[in-house]
Motif scaffolding. Structure first.
Motif, PDB file in Angstrom:
ATOM      1  N   ALA A  64      -8.950  -4.737   7.778  1.00  0.00           N
ATOM      2  CA  ALA A  64      -8.136  -3.556   8.080  1.00  0.00           C
ATOM      3  C   ALA A  64      -6.833  -3.591   7.275  1.00  0.00           C
ATOM      4  O   ALA A  64      -6.398  -2.575   6.714  1.00  0.00           O
ATOM      5  CB  ALA A  64      -7.836  -3.496   9.574  1.00  0.00           C
ATOM      6  N   GLY A  65      -6.219  -4.778   7.196  1.00  0.00           N
ATOM      7  CA  GLY A  65      -4.999  -4.912   6.409  1.00  0.00           C
ATOM      8  C   GLY A  65      -5.244  -4.704   4.927  1.00  0.00           C
ATOM      9  O   GLY A  65      -4.417  -4.100   4.220  1.00  0.00           O
ATOM     10  N   MET A  66      -6.380  -5.186   4.419  1.00  0.00           N
ATOM     11  CA  MET A  66      -6.698  -5.013   3.003  1.00  0.00           C
ATOM     12  C   MET A  66      -6.898  -3.532   2.670  1.00  0.00           C
ATOM     13  O   MET A  66      -6.516  -3.069   1.589  1.00  0.00           O
ATOM     14  CB  MET A  66      -7.934  -5.828   2.636  1.00  0.00           C
ATOM     15  CG  MET A  66      -7.692  -7.332   2.684  1.00  0.00           C
ATOM     16  SD  MET A  66      -9.162  -8.320   2.346  1.00  0.00           S
ATOM     17  CE  MET A  66      -9.332  -8.083   0.571  1.00  0.00           C
ATOM     18  N   ALA A  67      -7.499  -2.809   3.592  1.00  0.00           N
ATOM     19  CA  ALA A  67      -7.664  -1.374   3.369  1.00  0.00           C
ATOM     20  C   ALA A  67      -6.303  -0.684   3.302  1.00  0.00           C
ATOM     21  O   ALA A  67      -6.061   0.173   2.432  1.00  0.00           O
ATOM     22  CB  ALA A  67      -8.521  -0.768   4.484  1.00  0.00           C
ATOM     23  N   ALA A  68      -5.381  -1.066   4.193  1.00  0.00           N
ATOM     24  CA  ALA A  68      -4.044  -0.463   4.189  1.00  0.00           C
ATOM     25  C   ALA A  68      -3.293  -0.814   2.902  1.00  0.00           C
ATOM     26  O   ALA A  68      -2.644   0.045   2.289  1.00  0.00           O
ATOM     27  CB  ALA A  68      -3.256  -0.944   5.406  1.00  0.00           C
ATOM     28  N   ALA A  69      -3.390  -2.085   2.466  1.00  0.00           N
ATOM     29  CA  ALA A  69      -2.717  -2.491   1.232  1.00  0.00           C
ATOM     30  C   ALA A  69      -3.310  -1.769   0.020  1.00  0.00           C
ATOM     31  O   ALA A  69      -2.583  -1.423  -0.920  1.00  0.00           O
ATOM     32  CB  ALA A  69      -2.831  -3.998   1.051  1.00  0.00           C
ATOM     33  N   THR A  70      -4.615  -1.530   0.047  1.00  0.00           N
ATOM     34  CA  THR A  70      -5.249  -0.818  -1.061  1.00  0.00           C
ATOM     35  C   THR A  70      -4.762   0.619  -1.139  1.00  0.00           C
ATOM     36  O   THR A  70      -4.617   1.175  -2.238  1.00  0.00           O
ATOM     37  CB  THR A  70      -6.785  -0.858  -0.919  1.00  0.00           C
ATOM     38  OG1 THR A  70      -7.217  -2.214  -0.820  1.00  0.00           O
ATOM     39  CG2 THR A  70      -7.464  -0.215  -2.119  1.00  0.00           C
ATOM     40  N   LEU A  71      -4.507   1.243   0.008  1.00  0.00           N
ATOM     41  CA  LEU A  71      -3.934   2.588   0.006  1.00  0.00           C
ATOM     42  C   LEU A  71      -2.579   2.611  -0.694  1.00  0.00           C
ATOM     43  O   LEU A  71      -2.278   3.515  -1.472  1.00  0.00           O
ATOM     44  CB  LEU A  71      -3.783   3.092   1.445  1.00  0.00           C
ATOM     45  CG  LEU A  71      -5.025   3.681   2.106  1.00  0.00           C
ATOM     46  CD1 LEU A  71      -4.754   3.954   3.582  1.00  0.00           C
ATOM     47  CD2 LEU A  71      -5.452   4.967   1.392  1.00  0.00           C
ATOM     48  N   VAL A  72      -1.775   1.572  -0.437  1.00  0.00           N
ATOM     49  CA  VAL A  72      -0.463   1.470  -1.093  1.00  0.00           C
ATOM     50  C   VAL A  72      -0.639   1.317  -2.599  1.00  0.00           C
ATOM     51  O   VAL A  72       0.023   1.995  -3.403  1.00  0.00           O
ATOM     52  CB  VAL A  72       0.330   0.278  -0.519  1.00  0.00           C
ATOM     53  CG1 VAL A  72       1.625   0.057  -1.311  1.00  0.00           C
ATOM     54  CG2 VAL A  72       0.645   0.508   0.955  1.00  0.00           C
ATOM     55  N   VAL A  73      -1.548   0.422  -3.005  1.00  0.00           N
ATOM     56  CA  VAL A  73      -1.773   0.172  -4.428  1.00  0.00           C
ATOM     57  C   VAL A  73      -2.341   1.409  -5.123  1.00  0.00           C
ATOM     58  O   VAL A  73      -1.969   1.734  -6.260  1.00  0.00           O
ATOM     59  CB  VAL A  73      -2.717  -1.038  -4.606  1.00  0.00           C
ATOM     60  CG1 VAL A  73      -3.149  -1.184  -6.061  1.00  0.00           C
ATOM     61  CG2 VAL A  73      -2.038  -2.314  -4.137  1.00  0.00           C
ATOM     62  N   LEU A  74      -3.221   2.111  -4.443  1.00  0.00           N
ATOM     63  CA  LEU A  74      -3.809   3.332  -4.999  1.00  0.00           C
ATOM     64  C   LEU A  74      -2.737   4.382  -5.239  1.00  0.00           C
ATOM     65  O   LEU A  74      -2.697   5.024  -6.308  1.00  0.00           O
ATOM     66  CB  LEU A  74      -4.881   3.863  -4.040  1.00  0.00           C
ATOM     67  CG  LEU A  74      -5.639   5.122  -4.460  1.00  0.00           C
ATOM     68  CD1 LEU A  74      -6.383   4.898  -5.772  1.00  0.00           C
ATOM     69  CD2 LEU A  74      -6.621   5.526  -3.357  1.00  0.00           C
ATOM     70  N   ALA A  75      -1.835   4.551  -4.268  1.00  0.00           N
ATOM     71  CA  ALA A  75      -0.750   5.520  -4.441  1.00  0.00           C
ATOM     72  C   ALA A  75       0.176   5.104  -5.582  1.00  0.00           C
ATOM     73  O   ALA A  75       0.616   5.944  -6.388  1.00  0.00           O
ATOM     74  CB  ALA A  75       0.040   5.643  -3.132  1.00  0.00           C
ATOM     75  N   ALA A  76       0.454   3.797  -5.686  1.00  0.00           N
ATOM     76  CA  ALA A  76       1.322   3.314  -6.759  1.00  0.00           C
ATOM     77  C   ALA A  76       0.667   3.482  -8.123  1.00  0.00           C
ATOM     78  O   ALA A  76       1.339   3.798  -9.115  1.00  0.00           O
ATOM     79  CB  ALA A  76       1.657   1.847  -6.521  1.00  0.00           C
ATOM     80  N   SER A  77      -0.652   3.279  -8.165  1.00  0.00           N
ATOM     81  CA  SER A  77      -1.368   3.439  -9.430  1.00  0.00           C
ATOM     82  C   SER A  77      -1.345   4.896  -9.885  1.00  0.00           C
ATOM     83  O   SER A  77      -1.128   5.192 -11.065  1.00  0.00           O
ATOM     84  CB  SER A  77      -2.812   2.946  -9.268  1.00  0.00           C
ATOM     85  OG  SER A  77      -3.539   3.080 -10.465  1.00  0.00           O
ATOM     86  N   ARG A  78      -1.533   5.812  -8.951  1.00  0.00           N
ATOM     87  CA  ARG A  78      -1.500   7.232  -9.295  1.00  0.00           C
ATOM     88  C   ARG A  78      -0.095   7.672  -9.708  1.00  0.00           C
ATOM     89  O   ARG A  78       0.071   8.516 -10.584  1.00  0.00           O
ATOM     90  CB  ARG A  78      -1.986   8.054  -8.112  1.00  0.00           C
ATOM     91  CG  ARG A  78      -3.491   7.981  -7.892  1.00  0.00           C
ATOM     92  CD  ARG A  78      -3.923   8.741  -6.653  1.00  0.00           C
ATOM     93  NE  ARG A  78      -5.377   8.830  -6.548  1.00  0.00           N
ATOM     94  CZ  ARG A  78      -6.026   9.240  -5.465  1.00  0.00           C
ATOM     95  NH1 ARG A  78      -5.329   9.595  -4.380  1.00  0.00           N
ATOM     96  NH2 ARG A  78      -7.338   9.288  -5.455  1.00  0.00           N
ATOM     97  N   GLY A  79       0.927   7.070  -9.067  1.00  0.00           N
ATOM     98  CA  GLY A  79       2.295   7.455  -9.369  1.00  0.00           C
ATOM     99  C   GLY A  79       2.941   6.620 -10.453  1.00  0.00           C
ATOM    100  O   GLY A  79       4.110   6.809 -10.768  1.00  0.00           O
ATOM    101  N   ASP A  80       2.174   5.654 -11.004  1.00  0.00           N
ATOM    102  CA  ASP A  80       2.674   4.775 -12.064  1.00  0.00           C
ATOM    103  C   ASP A  80       3.962   4.079 -11.626  1.00  0.00           C
ATOM    104  O   ASP A  80       4.927   3.974 -12.394  1.00  0.00           O
ATOM    105  CB  ASP A  80       2.915   5.571 -13.354  1.00  0.00           C
ATOM    106  CG  ASP A  80       2.949   4.656 -14.583  1.00  0.00           C
ATOM    107  OD1 ASP A  80       2.295   3.603 -14.545  1.00  0.00           O
ATOM    108  OD2 ASP A  80       3.628   5.000 -15.560  1.00  0.00           O
ATOM    109  N   SER A  81       3.974   3.572 -10.380  1.00  0.00           N
ATOM    110  CA  SER A  81       5.154   2.918  -9.822  1.00  0.00           C
ATOM    111  C   SER A  81       4.913   1.415  -9.726  1.00  0.00           C
ATOM    112  O   SER A  81       4.240   0.942  -8.807  1.00  0.00           O
ATOM    113  CB  SER A  81       5.486   3.483  -8.440  1.00  0.00           C
ATOM    114  OG  SER A  81       6.522   2.748  -7.840  1.00  0.00           O
ATOM    115  N   LEU A  82       5.478   0.667 -10.648  1.00  0.00           N
ATOM    116  CA  LEU A  82       5.327  -0.788 -10.630  1.00  0.00           C
ATOM    117  C   LEU A  82       6.014  -1.400  -9.419  1.00  0.00           C
ATOM    118  O   LEU A  82       5.526  -2.379  -8.840  1.00  0.00           O
ATOM    119  CB  LEU A  82       5.884  -1.390 -11.917  1.00  0.00           C
ATOM    120  CG  LEU A  82       5.770  -2.911 -12.078  1.00  0.00           C
ATOM    121  CD1 LEU A  82       4.310  -3.341 -12.072  1.00  0.00           C
ATOM    122  CD2 LEU A  82       6.459  -3.371 -13.352  1.00  0.00           C
ATOM    123  N   ALA A  83       7.152  -0.828  -8.994  1.00  0.00           N
ATOM    124  CA  ALA A  83       7.905  -1.368  -7.864  1.00  0.00           C
ATOM    125  C   ALA A  83       7.096  -1.312  -6.571  1.00  0.00           C
ATOM    126  O   ALA A  83       7.242  -2.179  -5.696  1.00  0.00           O
ATOM    127  CB  ALA A  83       9.208  -0.592  -7.693  1.00  0.00           C
TER     128      ALA A  83
END
Length: 466
Positions: A316-335
């Motif tokens: 469940a935590g990995m799914a939540a972290a992947t959502l964060v990474v997916l949003a960062a990848s789409r927004g090109d946000s390294l931070a």
């Protein structure tokens, strides 16, 4: 009068090696007086050998950072190099599992450690501009042997410890081995920072004496367990058991993620966020390091609260972290990307520990459900879990191949890892559902004697705390 366990301090010599003829870790007196000390010594040396094996297996995750434009290898080609190493490492885990029973845990640790010299020497020979891509692929194949050390090490250590300590012991063994990934990445960072990205041979030269040291220490101080014998019947039985394949699937989600991300992290930073080799190397070790350090904690929590529960929360935590990474990848946000991706490593490390704790617990629970008790149930659980551990580890490692192939395809299609992260999100959702449905979903209970061995009824009572 029953036979007493042989004193491990004076192991009987047989077939030219150190052999302990009898081993019963479930006997409290034996464990307190002699067993624990011997088991801990073998665990420490097993960790050392497995640690270096992981470093060599993940060598290409670092070597690709040294491969600038003059090497003529694009991002897809680099992802394929690490994918090949991942694939071979997963495949050799199967024979390495059975090598422990065939040759002895100590003997095979010596051999498997010494074999690491071959890929190290080969990489030293070929790492220079002008080398053909096919040659790099062949060396990547050789580095795959480092992935096999995990399977033989885990099978060996599983036999040394009692069921109540397996989560801790297997977690520590695997965690210490997993740390080989960030250590080789840290070593690569040190080389790049001090000598530049044109000196990969310095990294390789540092590992050769360490490999020799691990082999010598294993030869001098480790032991073989005579009761751990080749058992093709156990292997065949574990292959037919659906829980072997269910746990292999779940381990694909935890360890497959850990090793796949560990191999790919630097490449993603370079190709999606335009980091230099030094900038990429400066952060790639953080995720694997934290994921390795928390693996024993995952095993410990599983010992206390049940592996299935910890595994479910992990996914469940990995799914939540992947959502964060997916949003960062789409927004090109390294931070945003970096903390989300590092969280994936930490959670996969916890899940690695909890899933491996589940394996012996599942087979012990099945033995109890079949009417066995005491040492008879424990022995059957060890027999089947020992065979299953290597097979599960091999299939789980293929998850790392899937991760790198997903990244390769995503970068080929879109120039970023966004598509791969979307696929990972769906996969973690399925893993969560499987964990809950098979091991935690409430079911009507019934007396074990009235149930077929593989009955669905009563499974909650049998497996909820594995």
């Amino acid at each position: 009068m029953p036979a007493q366990p042989a004193d491990p301090r004076t192991p009987v010599r047989r077939r030219g090696g150190r052999w302990i003829e009898e081993w019963d870790p479930e006997d409290d007196h034996f464990w307190r007086t002699t067993g624990e000390r011997v088991a801990r010594r073998n665990l420490a040396l097993s960790v050392l050998s497995e640690h270096i094996g992981f470093s060599i297996w993940s060598l290409w995750s670092v070597l690709v950072l040294f491969m600038g434009p003059e090497y003529g290898v694009d991002a897809a080609g680099k992802f394929f190099l690490v994918s090949v190493a991942t694939l071979v490492g997963a495949c050799v885990r199967v024979p390495y599992t059975f090598a422990v029973a065939r040759f002895g845990g100590r003997n095979w640790t010596v051999v498997s450690a010494a074999l690491l010299l071959a890929p190290t020497a080969a990489a030293w020979w070929v790492m220079e501009p002008g080398t053909g891509y096919g040659t790099f692929l062949l060396v990547a194949v050789l580095t795959g042997v480092g992935g096999g050390n995990f399977a033989s090490s885990m099978t060996n250590i599983n036999a040394f410890f009692p069921l109540r300590r397996k989560g801790w012991a297997l977690g520590l063994n695997a965690g210490g081995g997993n740390i080989g990934v960030p250590v080789v990445q840290l070593a690569g960072l040190l080389v790049i920072a001090t000598a530049g990205d044109g000196s990969p041979r310095l990294l390789l030269a540092a590992y050769a004496p360490l490999i020799v040291l691990a082999a010598v220490l294993a030869w001098r101080f480790m032991d073989n367990l005579a009761p751990v014998t080749a058992d093709t019947g156990a292997a065949a039985e574990s292959l037919r058991d659906r829980h072997t394949w269910i746990m292999a699937f779940l381990y694909t989600g935890t360890f497959g993620s850990f090793i796949g991300y560990g191999f790919a992290f630097g490449l993603v930073l370079q190709n999606q966020f335009d980091r230099t080799p030094l900038q990429a190397a400066a952060v790639t070790f953080i995720g694997p390091l934290l994921g390795s350090l928390v693996r024993p904690l995952g095993g410990h929590w599983a010992d206390r609260h049940g592996g299935a529960r910890i595994t479910l929360w992990t996914f469940a935590g990995m799914a939540a972290a992947t959502l964060v990474v997916l949003a960062a990848s789409r927004g090109d946000s390294l931070a945003v990307f970096l903390p989300g991706f590092i969280a994936l490593f930490v959670l996969s490390g916890l899940g690695n520990g909890s899933t491996y704790k589940m394996i012996p617990g599942i087979y012990h629970a099945r033995a109890l459900a079949e009417g066995l008790t005491g040492e008879e149930a424990a022995a059957r659980g060890r027999r089947l879990s020992g065979a299953a551990i290597g097979l599960i580890g091999a299939v789980g490692a293929l998850g790392g191949l899937g991760v790198n192939l997903a990244f390769r395809q995503s970068f080929l299609a879109t120039g970023s890892g966004t598509g791969a992260f979307a696929a990972f999100l769906g996969f973690y959702a399925v893993c969560s559902l499987v964990t809950w449905a098979v091991y935690l979903r409430p079911r009507p209970t019934a007396p074990a004697a009235a149930l077929p061995a593989d009955s669905g009824a009563g499974r909650r009572a049998a497996y909820a705390r594995v």
